[in-house]
Design an enzyme around this catalytic site. Structure first.
Site, short mmCIF file in Angstrom:
data_model
loop_
_atom_site.label_atom_id
_atom_site.label_comp_id
_atom_site.label_asym_id
_atom_site.label_seq_id
_atom_site.Cartn_x
_atom_site.Cartn_y
_atom_site.Cartn_z
CG HIS A 48 18.89 -18.96 20.60
ND1 HIS A 48 17.56 -18.80 21.31
CD2 HIS A 48 19.77 -19.82 21.12
CE1 HIS A 48 17.87 -19.49 22.28
NE2 HIS A 48 18.78 -20.20 22.46
CB SER A 73 17.58 -28.57 30.43
OG SER A 73 16.36 -27.50 30.34
N GLY A 83 23.01 -22.86 27.84
CA GLY A 83 22.38 -21.48 28.47
C GLY A 83 22.62 -21.23 29.86
N GLY A 84 21.55 -21.49 30.90
CA GLY A 84 21.87 -21.17 32.22
C GLY A 84 22.96 -21.69 32.84
#
Ligand SMILES: O=C[C@H](O)COP(=O)(O)O
Length: 251
Positions: A104, A212, A233-234
């Site tokens: 990553h 994103s 991710g988030g």
């Protein structure tokens, strides 16, 4: 046939109790639309911090429709040894873990990961039957200097030396799109992923997009023909939002 893999990467978020709370809610959210259960070629994966692996694996393995796989975010290239702070493949295998992120950009940027160590970690995963997700992607400076292709081709050339492409996932994650809300144009992500595929010996490798990804843009991303899934991710931290991502609407 290329598999669709919708994966979450929790990064360094969620304690065990927070992980338990997520899994208490996530299956019901997934089944709210029941799309995932009907797509046989799609896998759901969540890569959690090491401390959450055992509990997440126990909870996820009790959910069968649809199956939820648990993955690690890294692994070392040796089976054991004096490597403080690292985790070895046999430790993951004993927990039933079958996936691990490797290389990553946050590992490359903050922890000195190189194409050479990435290559060793990929081979260690495969030796133990773990499917690695190799992350590649360019920085903003590299993109602005028209170096995207050369950089990614070099990451692939060195990272994939002697790596078995039958047991591999690749994630294209432009670094400038990670955690910024600044998603790569979907057509551009599709173009880069097509170029990545042109460098592979196995045309059936699953290639994801990451950067994103959110419930608001997943349908457009997954409508692109070269994109076989996402590494999120988030937005994977929220059970409702991640369920919407998994249950993306096909065009
Ligand atoms: O591994 C996931 C990527 O780094 C994307 O993170 P993000 O979805 O928070 O932008």
């Amino acid at each position: 046939m290329r598999k669709i893999v919708i994966a979450g990467n929790w990064k360094m978020y969620k304690t065990q109790s927070e992980a338990k709370a997520f899994f208490a809610e996530f299956p019901a959210q997934l089944n709210a639309t029941a799309k995932a259960a009907s797509v046989t070629n799609q896998q759901i994966l969540i890569c959690v911090p090491f401390t959450d692996l055992a509990i997440s694996q126990v909870v996820a393995s009790s959910v069968t429709s649809p199956s939820i796989h648990i993955g690690a975010q890294n692994l070392h290239w040796t089976d054991c040894g004096a490597f403080t702070g690292e985790i070895a493949a046999p430790m993951l295998v004993e927990l039933g873990i079958k996936f691990a992120i490797v290389g990553h950009s946050e590992r490359r940027q903050f922890f000195g990961e190189t194409d050479e160590t990435v290559n060793k970690r990929l081979k260690a995963a495969q030796k133990h039957g773990i499917t690695p997700i190799l992350c590649v992607g360019e920085s903003k400076q590299q993109r602005d200097a028209n170096e995207t292709e050369a950089w990614i081709f070099s990451q692939l050339e060195y990272g994939l030396k002697e790596v078995d492409q039958q047991n591999l996932i690749i994630a294209y994650e432009p670094i400038w799109a990670i955690g910024t809300g600044d998603t790569c144009e979907t057509a551009e992500a599709n173009r880069v992923i097509r170029l990545i595929r042109s460098k592979l010996s196995n045309p059936d490798v699953t290639i994801q997009y990451g950067g994103s990804v959110k419930p608001e843009n997943i349908d457009e991303i997954m409508a692109q023909p070269e994109i076989d899934g996402v590494l999120v991710g988030g937005a994977s931290l929220d059970a409702t939002g991640f369920a919407r991502i998994v249950n993306y609407q096909s065009p």
